[in-house]
Structure formats: structure tokens, C-alpha cells
Design a protein around this motif. Structure first.
Motif, mmCIF file in Angstrom:
data_model
loop_
_atom_site.group_PDB
_atom_site.id
_atom_site.type_symbol
_atom_site.label_atom_id
_atom_site.label_comp_id
_atom_site.label_asym_id
_atom_site.label_seq_id
_atom_site.Cartn_x
_atom_site.Cartn_y
_atom_site.Cartn_z
ATOM 1 N N GLY A 142 40.809 49.184 37.692
ATOM 2 C CA GLY A 142 41.431 48.219 37.949
ATOM 3 C C GLY A 142 40.655 46.957 37.932
ATOM 4 O O GLY A 142 40.908 45.747 37.620
ATOM 5 N N TYR A 143 39.712 47.279 38.939
ATOM 6 C CA TYR A 143 38.843 46.106 39.339
ATOM 7 C C TYR A 143 37.896 45.387 37.820
ATOM 8 O O TYR A 143 38.167 44.355 37.613
ATOM 9 C CB TYR A 143 37.628 46.533 39.908
ATOM 10 N N ALA A 144 37.696 46.256 36.995
ATOM 11 C CA ALA A 144 37.141 45.937 35.646
ATOM 12 C C ALA A 144 37.942 45.160 34.833
ATOM 13 O O ALA A 144 37.705 44.058 34.140
ATOM 14 C CB ALA A 144 36.776 47.042 34.844
ATOM 15 N N LYS A 145 39.398 45.678 34.797
ATOM 16 C CA LYS A 145 40.363 44.823 33.960
ATOM 17 C C LYS A 145 40.614 43.453 34.484
ATOM 18 O O LYS A 145 40.851 42.465 33.804
ATOM 19 C CB LYS A 145 41.776 45.584 33.991
ATOM 20 N N ALA A 146 40.491 43.419 36.043
ATOM 21 C CA ALA A 146 40.796 41.975 36.579
ATOM 22 C C ALA A 146 39.578 41.051 36.034
ATOM 23 O O ALA A 146 39.804 39.952 35.819
ATOM 24 C CB ALA A 146 41.044 41.944 37.908
ATOM 25 N N TYR A 147 38.299 41.656 36.168
ATOM 26 C CA TYR A 147 37.143 40.885 35.989
ATOM 27 C C TYR A 147 37.166 40.327 34.574
ATOM 28 O O TYR A 147 36.900 39.133 34.084
ATOM 29 C CB TYR A 147 35.931 41.949 36.120
ATOM 30 N N ASP A 148 37.571 41.170 33.625
ATOM 31 C CA ASP A 148 37.733 41.034 32.249
ATOM 32 C C ASP A 148 38.845 39.740 32.026
ATOM 33 O O ASP A 148 38.603 39.004 31.159
ATOM 34 C CB ASP A 148 38.103 42.041 31.278
ATOM 35 N N ASP A 149 40.040 39.897 32.692
ATOM 36 C CA ASP A 149 41.101 39.029 32.741
ATOM 37 C C ASP A 149 40.401 37.453 33.063
ATOM 38 O O ASP A 149 41.037 36.605 32.523
ATOM 39 C CB ASP A 149 42.241 39.152 33.330
#
Length: 268
Positions: A142-149
Motif C-alpha cells: 500500500g505504501y508503495a502504490k501511494a508512492y507511485d501515485d
């Protein structure tokens, strides 16, 4: 708000994703000038003529899945920035963003094998991620997907926007609600780390199925709620009185469908 499966079906009224409300959405006509309302748009509206004179807009950054980019994000963001009223007409930001969420586990195209992501050590109460399909790795995902967004989708100054997490059963989730909740907590932790505001978009039934019971110690507790499900402006107004999605949460925005578009009412 949703470029996820709900977004797709909400935009195509015949298959309204919240069918549990019964039938297709009633066409409420254009919003009345005395009721300042907003709209949410994303990939289903690419190439479509969008209305003007809105009080606020929420633009989706993904292309229906958590690991994709809305192909017309820049165009829609420019439309929102230029056409939304320059005056602050409601309690909502003039322009906000929303992201698709998911917890695919090991079935995903990428899954973390450690707590390291893009040079950052991601820490949480769920412990060490070792590549397993568990809450520890779901938090990192989840942290990674938010970072990507925030960094890969073309968003300039992501800290200046309010970010809504679009949580719907149409995307990939585990049966383990604790892991799903950890995933969303990881997303929230990233956005909060850049000092951006965060809220949750869903319905009560979908949220309960995906995230289960949220403890008061979770960083999801108290986040503003954006509720889907209304089919008229009056219905959206009425939904402002519903309970928020997490402990201490208040309903800040409610969504309704009119003329095939998703409009939104800012609760007082």
C-alpha cells in the motif's frame, strides 16, 4: 469518485456498480445553481465533454487499477483547474485527487519482499515483510502504490492535493480483512508523510467486507468519508447524515449520478 470497477459502471448507468441500491440511477438533470456541487472524473470520461460551473472536482489518477495511470489525467486535471470556480464555494478543496486501491497479494504483478521501497525503509506495527501474503507485506504494498501515485502519475506538488482512497470490491482484495486494512494504512501513511490530506471513498457494505472493523488506533480512524450510492441530489444530501466509514469519521462528501456523470455534494 472512482476509476475502478465502480467508476466504470457508475459512468455507464445501465450497470450501476452499486446495484444493491436497486435498479439503475435516476437521471436527476443538471445540478441546480443554488446547490454548489462537484464532479469526479477519470479514465471513463476520457475524450468526453465535461460540464462547467462546478464548485469542486475530484480527478482520478489511475486507469481502473492501482498500478496504472489514467491516460488523460493531465487533460482532466487541467480542465478541473481551469473550469472549477475560483471561489471556495464548499467545504471541499477546489480540486482533489483519488486513487484506486487493491491488495492482490502474491497474485499481483509486483509484491514486496522486504520493507525497503525506493530508498525508504517502511516500518509498521505488522512487522517484517518477507515476501509472504500477509499484513506486513500488504502494508508495504500500500505504501508503495501511494508512492507511485504521487511520483509516477504526473502529479506536480502532490503534497498540495487532498487524496481520496477509492475502496471497492471490484478490485483485487484478500479474504483477510486485517491484511486489506494494513494495505490501506500503508497508503495513508505515505500520503501523510508528505503532509497531504487523506480520505476514504466507499459504501458501508463494501468497506465492511474489505476492511472489517477498524480499531481506533489505526491511522484510518477519523479520516473523512466519501459515500457513494445516491441516485439523486436529494439522496446525496440525505446520505450526509449516515455514519462515517471508520471510528471518529464524518461524512464529508456524498456522490450521486446525473445524466451519466458522477456528481458530488459537500456535506456541511
Amino acid at each position: 469518485m472512482a476509476a475502478s470497477m465502480m467508476k466504470m459502471v457508475l459512468s455507464f448507468a445501465a450497470a450501476f456498480g452499486l446495484a444493491l441500491m436497486g435498479g439503475g440511477p435516476a437521471m436527476a438533470g443538471p445540478p441546480r445553481p443554488s446547490d454548489p456541487v462537484g464532479i469526479d472524473v477519470s479514465w471513463p470520461q476520457c475524450g468526453k465533454t465535461l460540464p462547467t460551473g462546478l464548485a469542486f472536482a475530484i480527478v482520478g489518477v489511475n486507469n481502473g487499477l492501482a498500478n496504472t495511470t489514467n491516460p488523460c489525467f493531465q487533460e482532466q486535471l487541467s480542465w478541473a483547474e481551469s473550469t472549477v470556480s475560483q471561489q471556495q464555494l464548499t467545504t471541499q478543496p477546489r480540486v482533489a485527487l483519488y486513487v484506486n486501491t487493491a491488495n492482490p497479494g502474491l497474485a499481483g504483478s509486483w509484491w514486496p519482499t522486504s520493507n525497503e521501497y525506493m530508498g525508504t525503509t517502511v516500518t509498521s506495527s505488522y512487522g517484517k515483510c518477507e515476501g509472504k501474503n500477509d499484513a506486513a507485506c500488504a502494508y508495504v504494498y500500500g505504501y508503495a502504490k501511494a508512492y507511485d501515485d504521487a511520483t509516477l502519475r504526473g502529479v506536480d506538488r502532490p503534497e498540495d492535493y487532498f487524496w481520496w482512497l477509492d475502496v471497492e470490491t471490484g478490485n483485487s482484495w484478500q479474504s483477510d480483512t486485517t491484511a486489506n486494512r494494513a494495505d490501506l494504512e500503508g497508503m495513508t501513511a505515505y500520503f501523510e508523510s508528505i503532509n497531504a490530506g487523506v480520505g476514504i471513498y466507499s459504501t458501508g457494505s463494501q468497506w465492511s467486507k474489505i476492511a472489517g472493523t477498524v480499531p481506533s488506533t489505526s491511522n484510518l480512524a477519523g479520516l473523512p468519508s466519501w459515500l457513494a450510492g445516491a441516485r439523486t441530489l436529494n439522496g446525496a444530501k440525505s446520505n450526509c447524515s449516515l455514519a462515517g466509514l471508520t471510528p471518529g469519521s464524518k461524512v464529508a462528501v456524498t456522490q450521486y449520478v446525473s445524466s451519466g456523470l458522477d456528481y458530488n455534494y459537500a456535506c456541511k
